[in-house]
Motif scaffolding. Structure first.
Motif, PDB file in Angstrom:
ATOM      1  N   VAL A   1       0.833  -1.204   0.000  1.00 19.15           N
ATOM      2  CA  VAL A   1       0.000   0.000   0.000  1.00 19.15           C
ATOM      3  C   VAL A   1       0.865   1.249   0.000  1.00 19.15           C
ATOM      4  O   VAL A   1       0.626   2.192  -0.770  1.00 19.15           O
ATOM      5  CB  VAL A   1      -0.989  -0.010   1.190  1.00 19.15           C
ATOM      6  N   ARG A   2       1.895   1.285   0.848  1.00 15.22           N
ATOM      7  CA  ARG A   2       2.798   2.451   0.890  1.00 15.22           C
ATOM      8  C   ARG A   2       3.471   2.677  -0.462  1.00 15.22           C
ATOM      9  O   ARG A   2       3.586   3.807  -0.938  1.00 15.22           O
ATOM     10  CB  ARG A   2       3.861   2.276   1.973  1.00 15.22           C
ATOM     11  N   THR A   3       3.891   1.599  -1.081  1.00 17.75           N
ATOM     12  CA  THR A   3       4.553   1.705  -2.384  1.00 17.75           C
ATOM     13  C   THR A   3       3.599   2.283  -3.423  1.00 17.75           C
ATOM     14  O   THR A   3       3.962   3.171  -4.199  1.00 17.75           O
ATOM     15  CB  THR A   3       5.059   0.328  -2.839  1.00 17.75           C
ATOM     16  N   LEU A   4       2.382   1.802  -3.437  1.00 14.43           N
ATOM     17  CA  LEU A   4       1.404   2.279  -4.421  1.00 14.43           C
ATOM     18  C   LEU A   4       0.984   3.716  -4.140  1.00 14.43           C
ATOM     19  O   LEU A   4       0.748   4.485  -5.074  1.00 14.43           O
ATOM     20  CB  LEU A   4       0.193   1.345  -4.454  1.00 14.43           C
ATOM     21  N   GLU A   5       0.906   4.082  -2.864  1.00 13.61           N
ATOM     22  CA  GLU A   5       0.552   5.463  -2.517  1.00 13.61           C
ATOM     23  C   GLU A   5       1.616   6.444  -3.007  1.00 13.61           C
ATOM     24  O   GLU A   5       1.310   7.588  -3.326  1.00 13.61           O
ATOM     25  CB  GLU A   5       0.369   5.607  -1.004  1.00 13.61           C
ATOM     26  N   ARG A   6       2.844   6.000  -3.062  1.00 16.84           N
ATOM     27  CA  ARG A   6       3.947   6.849  -3.531  1.00 16.84           C
ATOM     28  C   ARG A   6       4.119   6.756  -5.041  1.00 16.84           C
ATOM     29  O   ARG A   6       5.129   7.189  -5.577  1.00 16.84           O
ATOM     30  CB  ARG A   6       5.244   6.423  -2.846  1.00 16.84           C
ATOM     31  N   ARG A   7       3.138   6.157  -5.697  1.00 19.47           N
ATOM     32  CA  ARG A   7       3.173   5.937  -7.137  1.00 19.47           C
ATOM     33  C   ARG A   7       4.331   5.036  -7.555  1.00 19.47           C
ATOM     34  O   ARG A   7       4.843   5.125  -8.674  1.00 19.47           O
ATOM     35  CB  ARG A   7       3.212   7.245  -7.898  1.00 19.47           C
ATOM     36  N   GLY A   8       4.744   4.179  -6.630  1.00 15.83           N
ATOM     37  CA  GLY A   8       5.790   3.216  -6.941  1.00 15.83           C
ATOM     38  C   GLY A   8       5.212   2.041  -7.695  1.00 15.83           C
ATOM     39  O   GLY A   8       4.028   2.004  -8.018  1.00 15.83           O
ATOM     40  N   LYS A   9       6.042   1.072  -7.968  1.00 12.21           N
ATOM     41  CA  LYS A   9       5.612  -0.119  -8.694  1.00 12.21           C
ATOM     42  C   LYS A   9       5.854  -1.355  -7.839  1.00 12.21           C
ATOM     43  O   LYS A   9       6.832  -1.427  -7.098  1.00 12.21           O
ATOM     44  CB  LYS A   9       6.367  -0.233 -10.006  1.00 12.21           C
ATOM     45  N   VAL A  10       4.952  -2.284  -7.970  1.00 11.04           N
ATOM     46  CA  VAL A  10       5.083  -3.580  -7.320  1.00 11.04           C
ATOM     47  C   VAL A  10       5.303  -4.602  -8.425  1.00 11.04           C
ATOM     48  O   VAL A  10       4.508  -4.692  -9.364  1.00 11.04           O
ATOM     49  CB  VAL A  10       3.827  -3.930  -6.493  1.00 11.04           C
ATOM     50  N   ILE A  11       6.378  -5.352  -8.341  1.00 12.37           N
ATOM     51  CA  ILE A  11       6.704  -6.347  -9.359  1.00 12.37           C
ATOM     52  C   ILE A  11       6.242  -7.714  -8.868  1.00 12.37           C
ATOM     53  O   ILE A  11       6.567  -8.136  -7.760  1.00 12.37           O
ATOM     54  CB  ILE A  11       8.214  -6.362  -9.645  1.00 12.37           C
ATOM     55  N   VAL A  12       5.469  -8.378  -9.709  1.00 15.82           N
ATOM     56  CA  VAL A  12       4.972  -9.717  -9.401  1.00 15.82           C
ATOM     57  C   VAL A  12       5.597 -10.669 -10.412  1.00 15.82           C
ATOM     58  O   VAL A  12       5.483 -10.461 -11.621  1.00 15.82           O
ATOM     59  CB  VAL A  12       3.430  -9.772  -9.487  1.00 15.82           C
TER      60      VAL A  12
ATOM     61  N   ALA B   1       0.866 -17.089 -14.235  1.00 11.31           N
ATOM     62  CA  ALA B   1      -0.471 -16.746 -14.718  1.00 11.31           C
ATOM     63  C   ALA B   1      -1.222 -15.938 -13.669  1.00 11.31           C
ATOM     64  O   ALA B   1      -1.905 -14.953 -13.994  1.00 11.31           O
ATOM     65  CB  ALA B   1      -1.246 -18.024 -15.056  1.00 11.31           C
ATOM     66  N   ILE B   2      -1.081 -16.307 -12.414  1.00  7.46           N
ATOM     67  CA  ILE B   2      -1.716 -15.560 -11.332  1.00  7.46           C
ATOM     68  C   ILE B   2      -1.113 -14.162 -11.240  1.00  7.46           C
ATOM     69  O   ILE B   2      -1.828 -13.169 -11.063  1.00  7.46           O
ATOM     70  CB  ILE B   2      -1.580 -16.323  -9.992  1.00  7.46           C
ATOM     71  N   GLY B   3       0.209 -14.062 -11.401  1.00  2.29           N
ATOM     72  CA  GLY B   3       0.877 -12.762 -11.390  1.00  2.29           C
ATOM     73  C   GLY B   3       0.354 -11.865 -12.495  1.00  2.29           C
ATOM     74  O   GLY B   3       0.138 -10.664 -12.286  1.00  2.29           O
ATOM     75  N   ARG B   4       0.140 -12.424 -13.681  1.00  3.51           N
ATOM     76  CA  ARG B   4      -0.392 -11.630 -14.789  1.00  3.51           C
ATOM     77  C   ARG B   4      -1.799 -11.143 -14.467  1.00  3.51           C
ATOM     78  O   ARG B   4      -2.159 -10.000 -14.778  1.00  3.51           O
ATOM     79  CB  ARG B   4      -0.386 -12.439 -16.083  1.00  3.51           C
ATOM     80  N   LYS B   5      -2.604 -11.975 -13.837  1.00  9.97           N
ATOM     81  CA  LYS B   5      -3.966 -11.553 -13.451  1.00  9.97           C
ATOM     82  C   LYS B   5      -3.919 -10.440 -12.414  1.00  9.97           C
ATOM     83  O   LYS B   5      -4.681  -9.485 -12.476  1.00  9.97           O
ATOM     84  CB  LYS B   5      -4.770 -12.744 -12.926  1.00  9.97           C
ATOM     85  N   ILE B   6      -3.005 -10.558 -11.443  1.00 12.85           N
ATOM     86  CA  ILE B   6      -2.865  -9.513 -10.428  1.00 12.85           C
ATOM     87  C   ILE B   6      -2.448  -8.216 -11.099  1.00 12.85           C
ATOM     88  O   ILE B   6      -3.000  -7.147 -10.804  1.00 12.85           O
ATOM     89  CB  ILE B   6      -1.836  -9.937  -9.347  1.00 12.85           C
ATOM     90  N   ALA B   7      -1.484  -8.282 -12.004  1.00 10.80           N
ATOM     91  CA  ALA B   7      -1.005  -7.085 -12.695  1.00 10.80           C
ATOM     92  C   ALA B   7      -2.118  -6.452 -13.518  1.00 10.80           C
ATOM     93  O   ALA B   7      -2.220  -5.221 -13.598  1.00 10.80           O
ATOM     94  CB  ALA B   7       0.186  -7.427 -13.578  1.00 10.80           C
ATOM     95  N   ALA B   8      -2.958  -7.240 -14.116  1.00  9.19           N
ATOM     96  CA  ALA B   8      -4.050  -6.717 -14.942  1.00  9.19           C
ATOM     97  C   ALA B   8      -5.140  -6.073 -14.093  1.00  9.19           C
ATOM     98  O   ALA B   8      -5.853  -5.190 -14.563  1.00  9.19           O
ATOM     99  CB  ALA B   8      -4.646  -7.835 -15.798  1.00  9.19           C
ATOM    100  N   THR B   9      -5.233  -6.494 -12.841  1.00 11.86           N
ATOM    101  CA  THR B   9      -6.256  -5.949 -11.960  1.00 11.86           C
ATOM    102  C   THR B   9      -5.830  -4.603 -11.451  1.00 11.86           C
ATOM    103  O   THR B   9      -6.570  -3.724 -11.252  1.00 11.86           O
ATOM    104  CB  THR B   9      -6.474  -6.908 -10.762  1.00 11.86           C
TER     105      THR B   9
END
Length: 66
Positions: free
Chosen positions: A39-50, A58-66
């Motif tokens: 949450v902190r990373t996303l609030e700072r407009r950072g990126k989360v790598i899955v 495949a699950i990582g791609r779905k998370i990224a698409a969401t």
């Protein structure tokens, strides 16, 4: 009498329920820390790598698409 397919479906659900219970029992403060870090990373407009290979990929791609 229940069909073979119905019995197999019930067996699969029993296995999956046991797995979910195991994960539920293992949740602790580390889970909260991980969520807060994301949450902190996303609030700072950072990126989360899955990342993942196979099913986890495949699950990582779905998370990224969401």
């Amino acid at each position: 009498m229940a069909s073979r397919h119905l019995l197999e479906a019930r067996r699969v659900f029993d296995v999956e329920l046991a797995a979910v219970r195991t994960v539920k029992a293992s949740l602790d403060d580390r889970f909260s820390q991980a969520v807060e870090a994301i949450v902190r990373t996303l609030e700072r407009r950072g990126k989360v790598i899955v990342v993942g290979i196979g099913k986890s990929g495949a699950i990582g791609r779905k998370i990224a698409a969401t």
